[in-house]
Design a protein around this motif. Structure first.
Motif, PDB file in Angstrom:
ATOM      1  N   ASN A   1       0.838  -1.192   0.000  1.00  0.00           N
ATOM      2  CA  ASN A   1       0.000   0.000   0.000  1.00  0.00           C
ATOM      3  C   ASN A   1       0.875   1.243   0.000  1.00  0.00           C
ATOM      4  OD1 ASN A   1       0.965   0.199   2.623  1.00  0.00           O
ATOM      5  ND2 ASN A   1      -0.922  -0.534   3.545  1.00  0.00           N
ATOM      6  N   LYS A   2       0.266   2.390   0.307  1.00  0.00           N
ATOM      7  CA  LYS A   2       0.989   3.663   0.241  1.00  0.00           C
ATOM      8  C   LYS A   2       2.177   3.702   1.199  1.00  0.00           C
ATOM      9  CE  LYS A   2      -2.047   5.807   3.673  1.00  0.00           C
ATOM     10  NZ  LYS A   2      -2.925   6.932   4.004  1.00  0.00           N
ATOM     11  N   SER A   3       2.112   2.948   2.290  1.00  0.00           N
ATOM     12  CA  SER A   3       3.183   2.973   3.284  1.00  0.00           C
ATOM     13  C   SER A   3       4.446   2.270   2.804  1.00  0.00           C
ATOM     14  CB  SER A   3       2.702   2.329   4.591  1.00  0.00           C
ATOM     15  OG  SER A   3       1.572   2.997   5.102  1.00  0.00           O
ATOM     16  N   THR A   4       4.314   1.328   1.899  1.00  0.00           N
ATOM     17  CA  THR A   4       5.461   0.505   1.496  1.00  0.00           C
ATOM     18  C   THR A   4       5.825   0.632   0.025  1.00  0.00           C
ATOM     19  OG1 THR A   4       3.903  -1.345   1.227  1.00  0.00           O
ATOM     20  CG2 THR A   4       5.079  -1.207   3.300  1.00  0.00           C
TER      21      THR A   4
ATOM     22  N   SER B   1     -15.051   4.480 -10.438  1.00  0.00           N
ATOM     23  CA  SER B   1     -13.788   3.755 -10.272  1.00  0.00           C
ATOM     24  C   SER B   1     -12.605   4.622 -10.658  1.00  0.00           C
ATOM     25  CB  SER B   1     -13.800   2.471 -11.111  1.00  0.00           C
ATOM     26  OG  SER B   1     -14.780   1.565 -10.643  1.00  0.00           O
ATOM     27  N   VAL B   2     -12.747   5.393 -11.742  1.00  0.00           N
ATOM     28  CA  VAL B   2     -11.645   6.248 -12.183  1.00  0.00           C
ATOM     29  C   VAL B   2     -11.427   7.391 -11.199  1.00  0.00           C
ATOM     30  CG1 VAL B   2     -10.790   7.667 -14.078  1.00  0.00           C
ATOM     31  CG2 VAL B   2     -12.097   5.609 -14.568  1.00  0.00           C
ATOM     32  N   ALA B   3     -12.527   7.975 -10.708  1.00  0.00           N
ATOM     33  CA  ALA B   3     -12.395   9.064  -9.744  1.00  0.00           C
ATOM     34  C   ALA B   3     -11.741   8.566  -8.453  1.00  0.00           C
ATOM     35  CB  ALA B   3     -13.771   9.655  -9.450  1.00  0.00           C
ATOM     36  N   GLU B   4     -12.124   7.369  -8.005  1.00  0.00           N
ATOM     37  CA  GLU B   4     -11.511   6.826  -6.805  1.00  0.00           C
ATOM     38  C   GLU B   4     -10.033   6.526  -7.033  1.00  0.00           C
ATOM     39  OE1 GLU B   4     -12.497   3.610  -3.290  1.00  0.00           O
ATOM     40  OE2 GLU B   4     -13.213   3.177  -5.308  1.00  0.00           O
ATOM     41  N   ALA B   5      -9.690   6.071  -8.235  1.00  0.00           N
ATOM     42  CA  ALA B   5      -8.283   5.821  -8.560  1.00  0.00           C
ATOM     43  C   ALA B   5      -7.473   7.108  -8.443  1.00  0.00           C
ATOM     44  CB  ALA B   5      -8.167   5.228  -9.961  1.00  0.00           C
ATOM     45  N   LEU B   6      -8.044   8.231  -8.859  1.00  0.00           N
ATOM     46  CA  LEU B   6      -7.356   9.512  -8.728  1.00  0.00           C
ATOM     47  C   LEU B   6      -7.091   9.824  -7.256  1.00  0.00           C
ATOM     48  CD1 LEU B   6      -6.299  12.270  -9.616  1.00  0.00           C
ATOM     49  CD2 LEU B   6      -8.658  13.079  -9.702  1.00  0.00           C
ATOM     50  N   LEU B   7      -8.092   9.627  -6.394  1.00  0.00           N
ATOM     51  CA  LEU B   7      -7.911   9.905  -4.974  1.00  0.00           C
ATOM     52  C   LEU B   7      -6.854   8.983  -4.361  1.00  0.00           C
ATOM     53  CD1 LEU B   7     -11.613  10.406  -3.788  1.00  0.00           C
ATOM     54  CD2 LEU B   7      -9.984  12.119  -4.588  1.00  0.00           C
ATOM     55  N   LEU B   8      -6.897   7.709  -4.733  1.00  0.00           N
ATOM     56  CA  LEU B   8      -5.904   6.764  -4.219  1.00  0.00           C
ATOM     57  C   LEU B   8      -4.504   7.129  -4.694  1.00  0.00           C
ATOM     58  CD1 LEU B   8      -7.904   3.446  -4.682  1.00  0.00           C
ATOM     59  CD2 LEU B   8      -7.242   4.483  -2.509  1.00  0.00           C
ATOM     60  N   PHE B   9      -4.411   7.636  -5.928  1.00  0.00           N
ATOM     61  CA  PHE B   9      -3.117   8.049  -6.458  1.00  0.00           C
ATOM     62  C   PHE B   9      -2.558   9.237  -5.675  1.00  0.00           C
ATOM     63  CE2 PHE B   9      -0.682  10.769  -9.333  1.00  0.00           C
ATOM     64  CZ  PHE B   9       0.374   9.917  -9.604  1.00  0.00           C
ATOM     65  N   LEU B  10      -3.398  10.241  -5.439  1.00  0.00           N
ATOM     66  CA  LEU B  10      -2.946  11.407  -4.681  1.00  0.00           C
ATOM     67  C   LEU B  10      -2.561  11.012  -3.261  1.00  0.00           C
ATOM     68  CD1 LEU B  10      -5.615  14.018  -5.869  1.00  0.00           C
ATOM     69  CD2 LEU B  10      -3.198  13.926  -6.532  1.00  0.00           C
ATOM     70  N   GLU B  11      -3.302  10.090  -2.670  1.00  0.00           N
ATOM     71  CA  GLU B  11      -2.998   9.635  -1.323  1.00  0.00           C
ATOM     72  C   GLU B  11      -1.663   8.899  -1.266  1.00  0.00           C
ATOM     73  OE1 GLU B  11      -5.445   7.183   2.090  1.00  0.00           O
ATOM     74  OE2 GLU B  11      -5.146   6.219   0.152  1.00  0.00           O
ATOM     75  N   SER B  12      -1.292   8.229  -2.354  1.00  0.00           N
ATOM     76  CA  SER B  12      -0.078   7.410  -2.363  1.00  0.00           C
ATOM     77  C   SER B  12       1.200   8.226  -2.556  1.00  0.00           C
ATOM     78  CB  SER B  12      -0.167   6.358  -3.477  1.00  0.00           C
ATOM     79  OG  SER B  12       0.037   6.946  -4.760  1.00  0.00           O
ATOM     80  N   LEU B  13       1.082   9.502  -2.928  1.00  0.00           N
ATOM     81  CA  LEU B  13       2.276  10.314  -3.163  1.00  0.00           C
ATOM     82  C   LEU B  13       3.087  10.424  -1.876  1.00  0.00           C
ATOM     83  CD1 LEU B  13       0.712  13.212  -5.253  1.00  0.00           C
ATOM     84  CD2 LEU B  13       2.238  11.420  -6.107  1.00  0.00           C
ATOM     85  N   PRO B  14       4.377  10.070  -1.896  1.00  0.00           N
ATOM     86  CA  PRO B  14       5.181  10.175  -0.669  1.00  0.00           C
ATOM     87  C   PRO B  14       5.316  11.616  -0.184  1.00  0.00           C
ATOM     88  CG  PRO B  14       6.567   9.632  -2.556  1.00  0.00           C
ATOM     89  CD  PRO B  14       5.157   9.505  -3.020  1.00  0.00           C
TER      90      PRO B  14
END
Length: 744
Positions: A487-490, A629-642
């Motif tokens: 996930n975003k942590s690793t 699904s695409v909108a949620e992918a955008l949010l997950l992408f922004l959340e994953s930015l270190p």
């Protein structure tokens, strides 16, 4: 249960319906004394801070050793020899109140039967639809509805509140007759959010588990995904709740309990399954004819159960009442709004387990404040009650046999496999490998233990389930699942190659040897978890870049940004790889700024995985997925930015400038070029969405709250943001959604 004093030291735990004293070096049985039980007063149901279980909680809990755990487990295996079945009446109710306050009495729903129930399980959905409740899980309506329920319980019995649990607008209340309260033990609660990004609490489930005499019961209240076409998402929500809902046990040597590991499961809520293949007119005609059996053939929940796609093993009684959704508030008329929803049985009650008999299943048309009607069911549930004399005999027999076994042999086990390789691990895509532990003639406790100089038994991307437990003698077998999930942590360190999917697990046997398990795998780099600056320099998809260059870009991106920018400029004017990622859905077939509930309705996990693969492989032309699904992918992408879009070092300054747009603009202008451009792109896009708010139902506060927590995140080591900080982050983004200035 009351306190018992042994040699001047009190220590009582209530297990299997009797009191057991556990000294530090022995396990002795003490039966109940024939004294009066303390009175449970009605005040226990007048305050949400007082619970029936408080009496038990003040008594000290025993610490379990291996011997104690073995005794307990063998007692469970022998419980048929010392228990008998006694029926108790359960009232189970569910009501989606559509954000309304309790303006009418709940008595037609909660006290509709002549005989008072022994247990009340009362669930609500959409308790509060306000933005405050959605984003901050804070609502005054909890106390309002708790009081309304308490005031409407059956008048022919006194009740004690056992527990209340709430997640945003999903609330569950458990009451028991006051004279039975001391037979309730091991009460635990848990919540699981399944909304946008897999955790928002506007959808999901809450649960209360407990032991009633010697029977374990789990009550789940859920609100699953809406809209007729989203039945797969509802199935996914159900599975997520089942897999993520875990309850701690009083014995620390035992792994958490899942929903399925209970004798009786009662599942209620707005499950949101609809009627399909029929138009509004046909459904209303069949309702008028009371042809409910025929209508049930088109019910999505019935179809999904028959297909083993959800609620496998659960039972639902015959539906003999008209659909409970959707009505005009204040009356019994079907929906007359522009959408004219097809009536459906959204509100359901199901069960799983033995010795359960349903006595009634009905809706309650008298309540009219919501667009749903409440539903209730009454059950006679056979509960295992302990015969104390027979229990004592079983207990003493187990202790005698255990004494003979002790010190006879050293525990040993056989593992079916010791080396595990996970192939092509992807971001946020679970992989599981299984192996079995076969026990020898000696009971043993096993646990995965940490290696020297390490805090946990495994790397952050790995988990063993269960991570500890015990095995009785006689070749008993247990299956262990090794789960790998990045996930975003690793992801960032795995993307760069700084970390590898490599670990050694140590399986330790109490009073026995250690076993070593090797875990390896290969991780496929992803744009998820990669820094903004790195993505802007990439000229090809991340999975096509040579490993050495990728490591240079990811590990040395700061060096590149400061010293090599004159040799390799990022594409600020063209939409570079980063902006292709964040705005690819603008070009997706079927995209529309008019999409209702965008960024609030979650997508499908399978579609997210396809979107991720398309981005990581550069196959933008084949990108597929619903708008959600695409909108949620955008949010997950922004959340994953270190490093978030607004860099960590500006966090405090942003919170201090929420009422000063000029100062806020200056902060944004000082961001690194890539970060500033991305921020501008995002704000322009969100402002475009707001221009269509009349259709998509978005407002500036919703978008500011969602994106405030993603674009403006505290630096590492900073305490988790409290409500005040979350509101300031919302206010900071709010300023830019109302302006169209071009920040230089």
């Amino acid at each position: 249960m009351k306190q018992i004093n042994v040699n001047g030291v009190a220590g009582i735990g209530c297990y299997w319906g009797v009191c057991i004293w556990v000294p530090s070096h022995s396990f002795a049985f003490i039966c109940r004394q024939n004294k009066l039980k303390p009175e449970v007063t009605t005040e226990m149901v007048r305050s949400s801070s007082v619970m029936a279980s408080n009496t038990a909680s003040i008594l000290s809990e025993p610490k379990f050793g291996l011997r104690d755990t073995i005794v307990k487990s063998q007692l469970v295996q022998m419980e048929d020899s010392y228990t008998h079945i006694q029926s108790f009446r359960f009232f189970v109710g569910t009501y989606n109140v559509n954000g309304q306050p309790p303006r009418e009495s709940l008595q037609p729903w909660l006290r509709c039967d002549a005989e008072p129930p022994d247990v009340y399980c009362v669930g609500f959905q959409e308790l509060d639809l306000s933005k405050e409740a959605f984003f901050f899980n804070d609502t005054p309506k909890e106390e309002e509805w708790f009081k309304a329920v308490t005031d409407s319980l059956h008048p022919d019995a006194k009740y004690a509140k056992v527990k209340l649990v709430r997640l945003v607008g999903i609330m569950l209340l458990l009451y028991v007759r006051a004279d039975l309260a001391l037979n309730i033990s091991e009460v635990e609660t848990e919540t699981v959010g399944t909304g946008i990004m897999g955790r928002m609490g506007n959808k999901g489930g809450v649960a209360i588990r407990f032991k009633f005499h010697n029977t374990s019961v789990c009550v789940v209240n859920s609100h699953l995904a809406a809209h007729t076409e989203e039945y797969e998402r509802r199935n996914q929500d159900f599975k997520d709740i089942c897999s993520r809902m875990q309850f701690c046990q009083s014995d620390p040597n035992l792994p958490p309990l899942t929903i399925s590991e209970h004798d009786v499961i009662l599942w209620l809520g707005d499950l949101n399954y609809r009627l399909e293949e029929l138009d509004v007119a046909k459904v209303k005609q069949l309702v008028d004819e009371r042809a409910f059996l025929e209508l049930c053939q088109y019910d999505q929940l019935k179809r999904q159960i028959n297909a083993n796609a959800a609620f496998e093993g659960f039972t639902e009684g015959e539906i003999s009442f008209q659909p409970t959704y959707k009505y005009d508030a204040g009356c019994d008329d079907w929906d007359t709004s522009e959408k004219c929803r097809v009536p459906a049985w959204c509100d359901r009650i199901l069960w799983k387990g033995q010795n359960v008999s349903q006595l009634g299943y009905r809706s309650h048309m008298a309540l009219k404040i919501s667009d749903h009607k409440p539903v209730s069911s009454v059950f006679d549930i056979g509960v295992k009650v302990v015969d104390e004399d027979l229990y004592r005999k079983a207990f003493e027999e187990i202790v005698r046999s255990l004494d003979k076994l002790e010190n006879a042999n050293i525990p040993s086990v056989t593992l079916s496999q010791r080396e595990f390789h996970f192939e092509d691990v992807k971001y946020m895509q679970l992989q599981v490998e299984k192996f079995t532990i076969h026990n020898g003639p000696v009971p043993c406790h096993f646990e995965f233990i940490s290696k020297p100089d390490e805090q946990t038994y495994c790397k952050e991307w790995l988990i063993a389930n269960p991570s500890k437990g015990f095995l009785l003698s006689g070749e008993l077998v247990i299956t262990i699942e090794l789960e790998v999930f990045v996930n975003k942590s690793t992801a960032t360190h795995l993307n760069s190659g700084e970390e590898k999917l490599e670990d050694i697990l140590v399986l330790h046997l109490n009073k026995g040897k250690d076993y070593f398990l090797s875990v390896t795998g290969n991780y496929l780099p992803s744009c998820f978890g990669s820094p903004i600056h790195t993505l802007c320099y990439m000229r090809e998809p991340i999975q096509d870049i040579a490993t050495a260059l990728l490591e240079l870009l990811l590990v040395g991106f700061v060096l590149i940004a400061t010293n090599l920018e004159r040799f390799l400029q990022p594409d600020y004017n063209d939409i570079a790889l980063f902006t292709q990622i964040t705005f690819i859905f603008l070009e997706t077939d079927g995209w529309s700024a008019l999409q209702e509930d965008l960024f609030q309705q979650p997508g499908l996990r399978s579609e997210f995985e396809q979107i991720r693969d398309c981005l990581d492989k550069g196959m933008h032309d084949t990108l597929f997925g619903s708008n959600h699904s695409v909108a949620e992918a955008l949010l997950l992408f922004l959340e994953s930015l270190p490093e978030p879009v607004i860099c960590h070092r500006f966090y405090s300054s942003c919170l201090e400038s929420t009422d000063n747009y000029l100062l806020s603009s200056q902060i944004i202008s000082n961001l690194p070029g890539c970060h500033k451009n991305v921020f501008q792109y995002l704000m322009a896009f969100l402002r475009e969405l707001l221009k269509n708010s009349g259709k998509n139902h978005l407002d500036v506060n919703i978008l500011a709250s969602i994106f405030g927590g993603l674009l403006l995140r505290p630096p590492p080591g900073h305490p988790a943001p409290d409500i005040t900080e979350k509101r300031k982050a919302q206010q900071f983004i709010h300023q830019f959604l109302l302006r169209e200035d071009n920040l230089a």
